[in-house]
Write a protein that holds these residues in place. Sequence first.
Motif, short mmCIF file in Angstrom:
data_model
loop_
_atom_site.label_atom_id
_atom_site.label_comp_id
_atom_site.label_asym_id
_atom_site.label_seq_id
_atom_site.Cartn_x
_atom_site.Cartn_y
_atom_site.Cartn_z
N UNK A 111 3.56 6.37 12.13
CA UNK A 111 2.75 7.21 11.29
C UNK A 111 2.63 6.20 10.21
N UNK A 112 0.90 6.33 9.78
CA UNK A 112 0.53 5.54 8.68
C UNK A 112 1.11 5.58 7.45
N UNK A 113 1.70 5.02 6.55
CA UNK A 113 1.96 5.35 5.15
C UNK A 113 1.54 4.24 4.13
N UNK A 114 1.35 4.49 2.87
CA UNK A 114 1.11 3.69 1.81
C UNK A 114 1.65 4.06 0.59
N UNK A 115 2.02 3.01 -0.33
CA UNK A 115 2.27 3.50 -1.73
C UNK A 115 1.22 2.60 -2.63
N UNK A 116 0.79 3.33 -3.44
CA UNK A 116 -0.17 2.59 -4.36
C UNK A 116 0.32 2.88 -5.86
N UNK A 117 0.15 1.82 -6.49
CA UNK A 117 0.73 1.71 -7.93
C UNK A 117 -0.13 0.95 -9.12
N UNK A 118 -0.20 1.75 -10.26
CA UNK A 118 -0.94 0.93 -11.27
C UNK A 118 -0.39 -0.26 -11.93
N UNK A 119 1.01 -0.19 -11.75
CA UNK A 119 1.59 -1.51 -12.33
C UNK A 119 2.84 -1.74 -11.18
N UNK A 136 8.22 -9.28 -3.68
CA UNK A 136 7.25 -8.37 -4.00
C UNK A 136 6.37 -8.91 -5.31
N UNK A 137 5.15 -8.50 -5.28
CA UNK A 137 4.12 -9.07 -6.33
C UNK A 137 4.54 -8.37 -7.48
N UNK A 138 4.31 -9.13 -8.79
CA UNK A 138 4.57 -8.52 -10.21
C UNK A 138 3.07 -8.47 -10.71
N UNK A 139 2.26 -8.45 -10.00
CA UNK A 139 0.75 -8.67 -10.71
C UNK A 139 0.39 -7.10 -10.91
N UNK A 140 -0.01 -6.62 -12.05
CA UNK A 140 -0.47 -5.43 -12.53
C UNK A 140 -1.85 -5.15 -11.90
N UNK A 141 -2.11 -3.91 -11.48
CA UNK A 141 -3.51 -3.45 -11.28
C UNK A 141 -4.31 -3.55 -12.33
N UNK A 142 -5.92 -4.16 -12.17
CA UNK A 142 -6.63 -4.26 -13.34
C UNK A 142 -6.86 -2.99 -14.03
N UNK A 143 -6.43 -1.79 -13.28
CA UNK A 143 -6.82 -0.42 -13.93
C UNK A 143 -5.83 0.34 -14.62
#
Length: 536
Positions: free
Chosen positions: A236-244, A519-526
């Motif tokens: 089952x496809x899953x994803x976690x989206x984060x601003x920071x 894991x990346x520690x780059x924050x979203x530009x948003x």
Amino acid sequence: MINRREFLRAGSAVGLSTAFGTQLAGCVPATGGIGSEYFPTRIPQGSILNFPASEAPIDHVVILMMENRSFDHYLGWLGSDQGYLERGLRNYGGSFSIDARPHQEYTDPLGTTHSTFSMTGGTSVAGYRGCGFADPGHGWGSGRIQRDQGFLAAGSGNDLFALGYMEAADLPFHARMARRFTTFDHYHASVLGPTQPNRRYLHSAQSGGYKNNYLPILELGHQWDTIWDRLRAAQVSVRSYSPDLPSLAFWGERMIPMFAPIDRYFEDCSAGTLPAVTFLDPPYLPWWQADDHPLSDPAAGQRYLRDVFRAFTESPHWANGLFILTYDEWGGFFDHVAPPVLPDLLGSRDDQQNFGQAGFRVPTVLASPYSKPGYVDHRTYDHTSILRFLEWRFLGAPPEGSGGDASWSLSPRDRNANNIGNSLGATNPDPVLFDLNDLPLRAVTPICAGIPQAPSPGMQPDRSASSSQSSSAMSLDAPRDASDTGALAGDHGAPTEPGGPGADLLDALELGYFEQIGASTEFSSMAGTWASQPGS
């Protein structure tokens, strides 16, 4: 021959073409002074749980967990919203009701009784943020004192701020969501404790025996099974989206393939490429905090919620989609309903050791074309009720009950949980919304500065801790001052450190945890988009 799944989908398509063709006719003036709203006259029928999961019309689920607000504190006003109550009686009969009571009284340790108070307009003693007050108590011990002795009792961790409540005009997004979709007046935090144990229950139906916000740094993440492990194993496809920073990072490197910046969420919504199950993080970090955790301004959270929900409803997924908005725990704010005890892996007769003791109620809304409009589900739920829906829809669990093969469950908690999809209709969906572009969103107030003072219950806050600078003035590379007691030091003053995930993620970042798990520690530009916007 058309099967039931095709029939449900056909009904959804008809609903889309019919509803959008008559959208303007459904908009009527709202009560509470928050503009025009859409109040449906068509109500989804039946129950989605009466169909085999493979034939259910819900293909995409978005889960968003915000921070630290109680039901009476945020949605208590629904109990006196006459338009809402009248529509409920008209649509669902004379038994329609909602257990919402914002007007309560509590006694402080000196014997003085204090009434709850409205925070509308930001003119109350606590303003909108509660600057100068303490973050209300929401720990394992303070929660039990609040349950047994009241929200201002000695040891409750509370001052007057915990007695404030919002009204419809303060939370225009919540107001329209509750009036348009389904809410719950017995949805509880999973445990009577702080943020991380409750978030662990959402992800895994247990907290690993931890009562506090323990960070699994040494073991490089929690190692027990989660719903995300089960879904991925079932393809089952899953994803976690984060601003920071992604809160699921506390489960270690195996979660990294799920991670994406919040920018990608908006792109995937537009392209119609969301996974079957989406988990959304709000902006946690103090420079742009929009997760509703005190002492942040709920106005920032309103903007974030509007934008992520609007993107989902404008995507091709909305016709067969479900958006679940909930809060991890009550945050120490008053609520008049005593929390229940639920079956649990670590249930105990010793109250201090009992993980079956659920927390106070939290605001929760189920939004879908298949949601009953302005409906109140009175059954008892907690965060594992969301797991139960996912396990039924994607993993072969029965719709209700704990009988049969329980290999689909993560623990006794989700095995015995009520399925949050119980109130979703099976036919006659209505995808039409209120106008998300005309929400009267006010400007975000200046960030609180300094360490919050903790006056005795009922006393005025220390206004010397307030700040006039905006959150956009904070330096993004402000270092942690090891000599202070938890503030972030910077050239422009020190804002109050966030609680919950904000503080935990900062600690993990500074300890090199993200680098250790790759894991990346780059924050979203948003990331800073929502905390710095002016009023609409």
